[in-house]
Design an enzyme around this catalytic site. Structure first.
Site: not given
Ligand code: GLA
Length: 379
Positions: A31, A118, A120, A154, A166
């Site tokens: 989102t 996932g 980050s 990024e 993130d």
């Molecule tokens: C990755 C991206 C975020 C976000 C998520 C999904 O982590 O870096 O910006 O879009 O996917 O919610």
């Protein structure tokens, strides 16, 4: 040997230490780049940085966990062939684009944010680097500006057209709180999360999200296509934030099934996040957990960013005692699930997961009990 000691060994003087955490996201997936809402939190897994200016005219980096070095002249910032170094170079490049000269420095970094899970790790590296450079050289940017540098790094140096979640969470995290972030206005609220009875548990599928960057950028394009169709019919439509399910239903034929599915997921996910926050503010964790399951179903069936391993783990969670909600977390195609569970059922849940799930290479999955922590800081 720790990061600080390694710095002393390599460069012969005492560095200043910083750290930036990884993040979880409770709900609101994909989102952020659609100007919607997200509900992330920084966690107690972080990347540490040891940093100090040098007088050799080079940026000298050392990736502690990989045991690898990289160096480049301080007037030659461009993308390199060393993937990990690009996260750091990408951040330096943003300071320079904004008219600063970043003096030469030495940096050793590393930590315990699992890679490709996932959580980050890349945002933690970018945010930590941005924060450390700003403090070390006294540039005086505020946290939001540094978040934008990290995000831009990024985009430009890692090739993922990510949203802001993130990097924002890694920078603005607060112990004991989730962050409700409006990704349009960038207004945010730290929402206290009373975890006295509950726990957030991450289970890593062991599947690295290698498809993620190409499919991620494709999802962004599909959402933009949906917005352009709707914008032909209504005034002031700038993003899916402005779109309703009725609008999508009325123009479904024009956008086609795939784009319709993507867009309706986003509109529904924003609504789920609002309902979830409302439930949390009443202390209704059960209702919040149902929103999490709903989010997973949408990500799996409509946004199509899940994978069989993530689905299996959510399925196991859905049948386990004490689980309130569970879903895939982050960009998708691998990485972790996040599960909200009663504290007293955690041990049993973890045992069940270990007995019923194996990673693709036949191992037991890594499981993390998450503690919500502060964002980037000096150590
Ligand atoms: C990755 C991206 C975020 C976000 C998520 C999904 O982590 O870096 O910006 O879009 O996917 O919610």
């Amino acid at each position: 040997m720790g990061i600080q000691q390694k710095f002393v060994e390599l460069f012969g003087s005492e560095p200043v230490m910083f750290e930036a955490p990884g993040r979880v996201n409770l709900i609101g997936e994909h989102t952020d780049y659609n100007e919607g809402f997200v509900l992330p939190a920084a966690v107690d897994k972080a990347i540490k940085f040891a940093i100090k200016p040098n007088s050799v005219g080079k940026y000298r980096f050392y990736a502690f966990d990989l045991n690898e070095s990289f160096e480049t002249a301080d007037n030659q910032i461009h993308k390199s062939n060393t993937a990990w170094a690009n996260y750091l170079l990408g951040v330096i490049a943003q300071f320079e684009k904004d008219g600063n000269m970043v003096p030469a420095f030495d940096c050793v970094f590393g930590g315990n944010v699992p890679l490709g899970a996932g959580m980050s790790s890349s945002a933690a590296i970018e945010v930590g680097m941005a924060f450390a450079i700003d403090v070390t050289f006294g540039f005086g940017y505020n946290r939001l500006q540094l978040v934008k540098f990290a995000q831009e790094a990024e985009h430009e140096y890692a090739g993922v057209n990510c949203g802001i979640m993130d990097q924002f969470a890694s920078m603005f995290g607060k112990a004991g709180h989730v962050i409700k972030l409006d990704c349009r206005s960038l207004e945010y609220r730290h929402f206290p999360l009373d975890m006295s009875k509950y726990m957030l548990v991450l289970v890593n599928t062991g599947v690295k999200h290698s498809l993620a960057s190409s499919e991620y950028n494709k999802r962004r394009d599909e959402c933009e296509t949906g917005v352009s169709v709707i914008a032909k019919h209504y005034a002031n439509i700038k993003s899916l934030r402005d779109v309703t399910l009725d609008m999508l239903n009325d123009h479904k034929a024009e956008m086609g099934d795939v784009v319709y599915k993507r867009c309706s997921y986003i509109v529904e996910e924003n609504a789920r996040l609002e309902a979830g926050c409302e439930a949390l503010s009443r202390g209704n964790f059960e209702e919040f957990g149902r929103c999490m399951f709903g989010s997973h179903a949408g990500l799996r069936d409509k946004y199509e960013v899940s994978c069989s391993e993530l689905d299996t783990l959510v399925e196991i969670a859905s049948k386990s005692a004490g689980v309130l909600g569970s879903r895939m977390m982050g960009g998708g195609f691998g990485g972790c699930t996040i599960t909200l569970i009663n504290k007293k059922n955690v041990a049993e849940f973890e045992a069940t997961v270990r007995s019923q799930y194996q990673t693709p290479d036949g191992k037991q999955p890594d499981i993390f009990e998450v503690v919500i922590a502060d964002g980037a800081h000096l150590i």
